[in-house]
Design a protein around this motif. Structure first.
Motif, PDB file in Angstrom:
ATOM      1  N   ILE A   1      36.193  37.116  41.926  1.00 37.96           N
ATOM      2  CA  ILE A   1      36.976  36.699  42.626  1.00 37.96           C
ATOM      3  C   ILE A   1      37.496  38.165  42.530  1.00 37.96           C
ATOM      4  O   ILE A   1      37.954  38.587  41.359  1.00 37.96           O
ATOM      5  CB  ILE A   1      38.521  36.453  41.924  1.00 37.96           C
ATOM      6  N   GLU A   2      37.365  39.027  43.684  1.00 37.91           N
ATOM      7  CA  GLU A   2      38.480  40.128  43.538  1.00 37.91           C
ATOM      8  C   GLU A   2      39.661  40.295  44.002  1.00 37.91           C
ATOM      9  O   GLU A   2      39.824  39.422  45.739  1.00 37.91           O
ATOM     10  CB  GLU A   2      37.092  40.798  45.646  1.00 37.91           C
ATOM     11  N   MET A   3      39.889  40.716  43.636  1.00 31.95           N
ATOM     12  CA  MET A   3      41.327  41.263  44.546  1.00 31.95           C
ATOM     13  C   MET A   3      41.715  42.399  44.443  1.00 31.95           C
ATOM     14  O   MET A   3      42.191  42.833  44.132  1.00 31.95           O
ATOM     15  CB  MET A   3      42.268  41.120  42.508  1.00 31.95           C
ATOM     16  N   PRO A   4      41.686  42.629  46.159  1.00 35.14           N
ATOM     17  CA  PRO A   4      41.757  44.478  46.845  1.00 35.14           C
ATOM     18  C   PRO A   4      42.871  44.863  46.790  1.00 35.14           C
ATOM     19  O   PRO A   4      43.871  44.551  45.957  1.00 35.14           O
ATOM     20  CB  PRO A   4      41.504  44.040  48.310  1.00 35.14           C
ATOM     21  N   ILE A   5      42.317  46.257  46.623  1.00 42.83           N
ATOM     22  CA  ILE A   5      42.961  47.875  46.509  1.00 42.83           C
ATOM     23  C   ILE A   5      43.284  48.444  47.580  1.00 42.83           C
ATOM     24  O   ILE A   5      42.082  47.906  48.000  1.00 42.83           O
ATOM     25  CB  ILE A   5      43.107  47.968  44.500  1.00 42.83           C
ATOM     26  N   SER A   6      44.137  49.638  47.325  1.00 42.92           N
ATOM     27  CA  SER A   6      43.594  50.443  48.214  1.00 42.92           C
ATOM     28  C   SER A   6      44.303  51.772  47.716  1.00 42.92           C
ATOM     29  O   SER A   6      45.731  51.543  47.108  1.00 42.92           O
ATOM     30  CB  SER A   6      44.764  50.136  49.762  1.00 42.92           C
TER      31      SER A   6
ATOM     32  N   HIS B   1      29.814  38.634  31.277  1.00 42.03           N
ATOM     33  CA  HIS B   1      30.636  38.930  30.349  1.00 42.03           C
ATOM     34  C   HIS B   1      32.346  38.735  30.687  1.00 42.03           C
ATOM     35  O   HIS B   1      32.658  38.017  29.691  1.00 42.03           O
ATOM     36  CB  HIS B   1      31.307  40.588  30.017  1.00 42.03           C
ATOM     37  N   GLY B   2      31.799  36.740  31.092  1.00 42.64           N
ATOM     38  CA  GLY B   2      32.896  36.192  31.547  1.00 42.64           C
ATOM     39  C   GLY B   2      34.437  36.951  31.994  1.00 42.64           C
ATOM     40  O   GLY B   2      35.455  35.997  31.955  1.00 42.64           O
ATOM     41  N   PHE B   3      34.056  37.590  32.863  1.00 40.65           N
ATOM     42  CA  PHE B   3      35.242  37.863  33.879  1.00 40.65           C
ATOM     43  C   PHE B   3      35.668  37.337  35.263  1.00 40.65           C
ATOM     44  O   PHE B   3      34.655  36.503  35.396  1.00 40.65           O
ATOM     45  CB  PHE B   3      35.307  39.494  33.928  1.00 40.65           C
ATOM     46  N   LEU B   4      37.233  37.232  34.972  1.00 45.33           N
ATOM     47  CA  LEU B   4      37.175  35.482  36.443  1.00 45.33           C
ATOM     48  C   LEU B   4      37.700  36.836  38.013  1.00 45.33           C
ATOM     49  O   LEU B   4      36.872  36.329  38.593  1.00 45.33           O
ATOM     50  CB  LEU B   4      38.334  35.266  36.367  1.00 45.33           C
ATOM     51  N   TYR B   5      37.841  38.099  37.224  1.00 43.77           N
ATOM     52  CA  TYR B   5      38.686  38.699  38.558  1.00 43.77           C
ATOM     53  C   TYR B   5      38.306  40.186  38.349  1.00 43.77           C
ATOM     54  O   TYR B   5      38.468  40.851  37.181  1.00 43.77           O
ATOM     55  CB  TYR B   5      39.943  38.868  39.105  1.00 43.77           C
ATOM     56  N   ASP B   6      37.705  40.845  39.147  1.00 48.52           N
ATOM     57  CA  ASP B   6      37.503  42.443  39.473  1.00 48.52           C
ATOM     58  C   ASP B   6      38.955  42.995  40.430  1.00 48.52           C
ATOM     59  O   ASP B   6      39.127  42.359  40.948  1.00 48.52           O
ATOM     60  CB  ASP B   6      37.189  42.984  39.700  1.00 48.52           C
ATOM     61  N   SER B   7      39.013  44.572  40.149  1.00 47.03           N
ATOM     62  CA  SER B   7      40.301  44.974  41.051  1.00 47.03           C
ATOM     63  C   SER B   7      40.510  46.069  41.259  1.00 47.03           C
ATOM     64  O   SER B   7      41.000  46.914  40.677  1.00 47.03           O
ATOM     65  CB  SER B   7      41.952  44.854  40.667  1.00 47.03           C
ATOM     66  N   SER B   8      38.749  46.889  41.916  1.00 49.13           N
ATOM     67  CA  SER B   8      38.447  47.711  42.261  1.00 49.13           C
ATOM     68  C   SER B   8      38.143  48.078  43.702  1.00 49.13           C
ATOM     69  O   SER B   8      37.609  49.281  43.904  1.00 49.13           O
ATOM     70  CB  SER B   8      37.626  47.349  41.255  1.00 49.13           C
ATOM     71  N   LEU B   9      38.008  47.461  43.829  1.00 50.76           N
ATOM     72  CA  LEU B   9      37.182  47.100  45.598  1.00 50.76           C
ATOM     73  C   LEU B   9      38.244  47.075  46.909  1.00 50.76           C
ATOM     74  O   LEU B   9      39.478  46.422  46.753  1.00 50.76           O
ATOM     75  CB  LEU B   9      36.044  45.730  46.341  1.00 50.76           C
ATOM     76  N   MET B  10      38.121  47.407  48.406  1.00 55.01           N
ATOM     77  CA  MET B  10      38.870  47.581  49.118  1.00 55.01           C
ATOM     78  C   MET B  10      38.195  46.827  50.555  1.00 55.01           C
ATOM     79  O   MET B  10      38.782  47.455  51.710  1.00 55.01           O
ATOM     80  CB  MET B  10      39.244  49.206  49.089  1.00 55.01           C
ATOM     81  N   GLY B  11      37.338  45.940  50.475  1.00 57.32           N
ATOM     82  CA  GLY B  11      36.937  45.006  51.502  1.00 57.32           C
ATOM     83  C   GLY B  11      38.041  44.199  52.363  1.00 57.32           C
ATOM     84  O   GLY B  11      37.915  43.420  53.279  1.00 57.32           O
ATOM     85  N   ALA B  12      39.641  44.135  51.809  1.00 58.77           N
ATOM     86  CA  ALA B  12      40.275  43.010  52.369  1.00 58.77           C
ATOM     87  C   ALA B  12      42.228  44.007  51.822  1.00 58.77           C
ATOM     88  O   ALA B  12      41.854  44.804  51.264  1.00 58.77           O
ATOM     89  CB  ALA B  12      40.348  41.673  52.165  1.00 58.77           C
ATOM     90  N   ASP B  13      43.361  42.965  52.320  1.00 57.77           N
ATOM     91  CA  ASP B  13      44.582  43.964  52.035  1.00 57.77           C
ATOM     92  C   ASP B  13      45.191  42.922  51.195  1.00 57.77           C
ATOM     93  O   ASP B  13      45.055  42.931  50.061  1.00 57.77           O
ATOM     94  CB  ASP B  13      45.643  44.800  53.107  1.00 57.77           C
ATOM     95  N   TYR B  14      45.349  41.945  51.914  1.00 56.80           N
ATOM     96  CA  TYR B  14      45.711  40.824  51.857  1.00 56.80           C
ATOM     97  C   TYR B  14      45.371  39.212  51.138  1.00 56.80           C
ATOM     98  O   TYR B  14      45.613  38.231  50.737  1.00 56.80           O
ATOM     99  CB  TYR B  14      47.058  39.957  52.177  1.00 56.80           C
ATOM    100  N   CYS B  15      43.857  38.945  51.121  1.00 61.00           N
ATOM    101  CA  CYS B  15      43.008  38.147  51.330  1.00 61.00           C
ATOM    102  C   CYS B  15      42.278  38.197  49.494  1.00 61.00           C
ATOM    103  O   CYS B  15      41.241  39.361  50.275  1.00 61.00           O
ATOM    104  CB  CYS B  15      42.302  38.111  52.725  1.00 61.00           C
ATOM    105  N   PRO B  16      41.968  37.944  48.462  1.00 58.31           N
ATOM    106  CA  PRO B  16      40.743  38.578  47.900  1.00 58.31           C
ATOM    107  C   PRO B  16      39.950  37.173  48.048  1.00 58.31           C
ATOM    108  O   PRO B  16      39.523  36.691  48.805  1.00 58.31           O
ATOM    109  CB  PRO B  16      41.705  36.930  46.971  1.00 58.31           C
ATOM    110  N   TYR B  17      38.560  37.594  47.682  1.00 60.65           N
ATOM    111  CA  TYR B  17      37.677  37.322  48.477  1.00 60.65           C
ATOM    112  C   TYR B  17      36.559  37.902  47.095  1.00 60.65           C
ATOM    113  O   TYR B  17      36.954  37.854  45.854  1.00 60.65           O
ATOM    114  CB  TYR B  17      36.724  38.516  49.514  1.00 60.65           C
TER     115      TYR B  17
END
Length: 281
Positions: free
Chosen positions: A176-181, A137-153
């Motif tokens: 692009i994963e924008m990590p959260i906590s 569906h053409g999303f650029l990023y997700d913000s739901s995972l916790m595999g890092a702290d300051y480094c998108p992956y």
């Protein structure tokens, strides 16, 4: 030059999270409704500091409280996807998850004139299908995972986790994963929730939590030259008066420390460009 980005994000759930958990008696619903009081306070603070933020808004909120959501758009903030009904994708079939995703995107399109570029799952619990659906569906990023702290992956699909066997990493994707906590989310720190089987005590000191959040930024400055730190808040939680005072102080201290405030889409695009150039951080 060092560059330390902060993303202020707000999950504008109103009553949706309570309804999704079956908490539909008047008092829990009124707790969600308090988000309609908290949201204007947040917008006023952001306006006074000339900051843009990202608001993850369920389709439920858009269709139930259109004027409140229109105010967020009119203030110039990014509107991102947070499902329609606030049901965790891990609890849905693929067809149910996709139908919910499409319905919410339609609501966002009616509100903003465009589809969302970012996604955050309810309760931060993706299904095995979510990454594929977001790509489709053409999303650029997700913000739901916790595999890092300051480094998108790059978000992966197809990881293999089986008891008694080594972990198997799946395929990296272009999402692009924008990590959260959870530690940088206001809800577990502040909200008191009692159910027949558990109690979430919450009710922490707002000043103490904001100091922890500032220290997280200071450690990012100390440890990486470039990074993104994402704070997650809910208008019905952070919007309490004494918490707003503490949050206002945090924003001012972050500014004094050189934080670069961005929407999540802006930060994700910068991270994507660095990945394409082969930069590390």
């Amino acid at each position: 030059m060092p560059r330390h980005i902060v993303c202020l994000t707000f999950d504008f759930d109103t009553q949706s999270g309570f309804i999704a958990r079956g908490m539909t008696s008047p008092t829990p619903l009124s707790r969600g409704e308090f988000g309609l009081t908290g949201a204007p306070r947040i917008l006023d603070l952001l306006r006074s500091r000339r900051l843009r933020a990202t608001w993850f808004i369920p389709g439920f909120t858009i269709e139930s409280h259109p004027a409140a959501c229109a105010a967020v758009v009119e203030a110039g903030h990014e509107i991102a996807h947070h499902s329609w009904a606030h049901i965790p994708p891990a609890n849905q079939s693929r067809d149910e998850e996709e139908a919910d995703l499409v319905r919410a995107n339609a609501a966002i399109s009616r509100l903003t004139g465009t589809r969302a570029r970012g996604y955050r799952s309810p309760s931060w619990d993706l299904s095995d299908n979510t990454i594929d659906l977001l790509l489709a569906h053409g999303f650029l990023y997700d913000s739901s995972l916790m595999g890092a702290d300051y480094c998108p992956y790059r978000a992966r699909r197809g990881d293999r986790a089986k008891l008694g066997e080594p972990y198997g990493r799946g395929e990296e994707t272009n999402l692009i994963e924008m990590p959260i906590s959870w530690s940088l989310d206001d809800f577990p720190h502040f909200e008191f929730v009692r159910t027949p089987t558990s109690v979430l005590p919450g009710l922490q000191s707002a000043r103490a939590v904001m100091q922890n959040w500032l220290d997280e930024f200071l450690y990012m400055k100390k440890s990486v030259d470039w990074g993104v730190l994402t704070y997650t808040m809910h208008p019905y939680v952070i919007g309490r008066g004494y918490r707003m005072l503490a949050f206002e102080d945090l924003v001012d201290k972050l500014t004094a420390e050189g934080a670069v405030f961005m929407t999540m889409e802006e930060a994700a695009r910068e991270a994507q460009a660095r990945m394409r150039q082969g930069d590390t951080w």
